[in-house]
Design a protein around this motif. Sequence first.
Motif, mmCIF file in Angstrom:
data_model
loop_
_atom_site.group_PDB
_atom_site.id
_atom_site.type_symbol
_atom_site.label_atom_id
_atom_site.label_comp_id
_atom_site.label_asym_id
_atom_site.label_seq_id
_atom_site.Cartn_x
_atom_site.Cartn_y
_atom_site.Cartn_z
ATOM 1 N N ALA A 256 0.866 -1.235 -0.042
ATOM 2 C CA ALA A 256 -0.028 -0.054 0.089
ATOM 3 C C ALA A 256 0.895 1.369 0.093
ATOM 4 C CB ALA A 256 -1.063 0.046 1.334
ATOM 5 N N ALA A 257 1.984 1.192 0.614
ATOM 6 C CA ALA A 257 2.880 2.493 0.839
ATOM 7 C C ALA A 257 3.403 2.725 -0.724
ATOM 8 C CB ALA A 257 4.076 2.071 1.671
ATOM 9 N N GLU A 261 1.894 7.241 -1.207
ATOM 10 C CA GLU A 261 3.205 7.832 -0.857
ATOM 11 C C GLU A 261 2.940 8.480 0.742
ATOM 12 O OE1 GLU A 261 4.360 10.816 -3.473
ATOM 13 O OE2 GLU A 261 4.931 9.374 -5.087
ATOM 14 N N LYS A 262 1.834 8.918 0.914
ATOM 15 C CA LYS A 262 1.751 9.560 2.562
ATOM 16 C C LYS A 262 1.198 8.554 3.477
ATOM 17 C CE LYS A 262 0.676 14.231 0.977
ATOM 18 N NZ LYS A 262 -0.151 15.339 1.025
ATOM 19 N N LEU A 263 1.150 7.212 3.069
ATOM 20 C CA LEU A 263 0.833 6.049 4.008
ATOM 21 C C LEU A 263 1.911 6.133 5.195
ATOM 22 C CD1 LEU A 263 -1.208 3.783 4.912
ATOM 23 C CD2 LEU A 263 0.184 2.312 3.612
ATOM 24 N N TYR A 264 1.383 6.128 6.341
ATOM 25 C CA TYR A 264 2.241 6.054 7.581
ATOM 26 C C TYR A 264 1.890 4.867 8.457
ATOM 27 C CZ TYR A 264 4.635 7.250 11.924
ATOM 28 O OH TYR A 264 5.415 7.808 13.037
ATOM 29 N N TRP A 265 2.929 4.100 8.702
ATOM 30 C CA TRP A 265 2.727 2.885 9.590
ATOM 31 C C TRP A 265 4.021 2.513 10.331
ATOM 32 C CZ3 TRP A 265 5.356 -1.637 8.299
ATOM 33 C CH2 TRP A 265 6.064 -1.736 6.969
ATOM 34 N N ARG A 266 3.662 2.235 11.448
ATOM 35 C CA ARG A 266 4.637 1.625 12.318
ATOM 36 C C ARG A 266 4.298 0.808 13.350
ATOM 37 N NH1 ARG A 266 6.714 4.883 9.387
ATOM 38 N NH2 ARG A 266 8.139 6.664 9.883
ATOM 39 N N TRP A 280 -1.391 2.723 11.862
ATOM 40 C CA TRP A 280 -1.084 3.206 10.450
ATOM 41 C C TRP A 280 -2.238 4.381 10.158
ATOM 42 C CZ3 TRP A 280 -3.604 -1.113 12.052
ATOM 43 C CH2 TRP A 280 -5.010 -1.561 11.821
ATOM 44 N N SER A 281 -2.020 5.278 9.176
ATOM 45 C CA SER A 281 -2.878 6.124 8.908
ATOM 46 C C SER A 281 -2.411 6.539 7.250
ATOM 47 C CB SER A 281 -2.638 7.354 9.525
ATOM 48 O OG SER A 281 -3.396 8.448 9.122
ATOM 49 N N ASP A 282 -3.596 6.719 6.566
ATOM 50 C CA ASP A 282 -3.175 7.020 5.001
ATOM 51 C C ASP A 282 -3.428 8.437 4.751
ATOM 52 O OD1 ASP A 282 -6.074 7.744 5.235
ATOM 53 O OD2 ASP A 282 -6.697 5.859 4.068
#
Length: 470
Positions: A256-257, A261-266, A280-282
């Motif tokens: 998905a990343a 491009e702005k997908l944030y996941w840790r 995670w947050s898109d």
Amino acid sequence: MASCSRVVNKMGSGSSEDPNSDGEMPRMVGDDEEKMVDIGMEEDEFEGFRYNQSEGIANTKFDAVPVTASDVRKMEFNSPVEATIFYEEYSRAKGFVMRQGKKLKIKNGDFVRYTYLCNRQGFRDKKWLEKVDCKREHKVVTRCGCPAEMRIKPKGDSGRWYVSRFVEEHNHKLLPMKYVDYLPAHRKISDVDIAHMESMRQVGISIPKIYESIAAQAGGFNFVPFTKRDMYNEVRRQRAMQNGDVNAALRVLEGAARTEEKLYWRYEVGEGQHMCDLFWSDGRSQQDYQVFGDVLAFDATYGRNKYNLPVIVFSGVNHHNQTCVFATAMVSCESIASYVWVLRKLLECMGGKAPTAVITDGDRSMRVAIQEVFPNAHHRLCGWHLLKNATVNVCKPRFTSLFRHCMLADIEVAEFELLWDAMLEECGVRELEWVKDMYEKKSSWQLLIYGVGFMLGSAQHLGVSHCTQN
């Protein structure tokens, strides 16, 4: 899964380290005594504790050999493990729970004495009983100084251990056999029951329904040697994600990343290299937060997934009174550390923008985490949870209606005080602890008077309307 006994290394046996101190304990059982062990139950329920120890075998075996207190004094064991197994079974038959006590070690590191006690031995420290600033209620006091004890020592260089001291008396009532299996240390779930539970959980059957099924097969709830809480604990032990599931989840997020491009996941890895927290947050959610993120709903009341991980949803309301999801997370436990980690990832994801107000259900761990990560944010209680709690704690529809009016009415402070006093008088709830507690916390829920007047139009909907949708 074998039953387990709590080990308390610091708890003494009630006597000094001097071998001659044995006479200080209540009634020693001598070799000349032939009194049968009192099992503490009716004769038609149990015929007696029976034990047979096979030579050269570490595991204890049981057959039709009755054990007297004098026999226990004459026993020898191949190892302390064997003695532990024996005393565990003895405690089960007797109607109490065993706890391992103090172990004596000499200078070369060898243990020369093991002590096995009743779990009600000793007394709770006074400092815990007198502590007034506890965050939790005091646990029920069960320690009563019970003198029951078995002590073993090595028999020369033979490698065997003999019983050097045995006290059979208890200063409290013992449980009948039909209740012994419900003692925490004696409760256990067999491998067959665990497999049965897992197979039923995979098709979506809840734990209470599974427990009812097992009870029906056993012939009644009193024939099930464990409780629903034990089943939940077993699920919790198995909730760590398998490596294959973790890798699959990471591959999905990585894929998905590449397109977002702005997908944030840790994620965070805990003990045993198991994933414990995931966030995670898109990109769209991050854009919504920049516009509508002044008031944030921090909600952890959603159901758990098949890994038994709580799902956390960070949401808000847009100018059309529509719910916006800002971010999502799964945590291993609802602790302060987990919530702090999640909130810090939210702050990092949103470019350092902190919310002006955070609305929760009042959970203490959430409150502490919010104070640490968002020190300048106003913490408010969720209106939906407040009304639900009012219904549960007071059980008066009229009170719930009046309480809602006090919570949402556009009134001045003096008028609020009059309405509150009239509500208490009409409903007769002036002395209820929950009502008193809510009045003390009024600055966290009385929206228009005590501090959420700064909300930019959507906050009132978020505090009540949005929560009602949950």
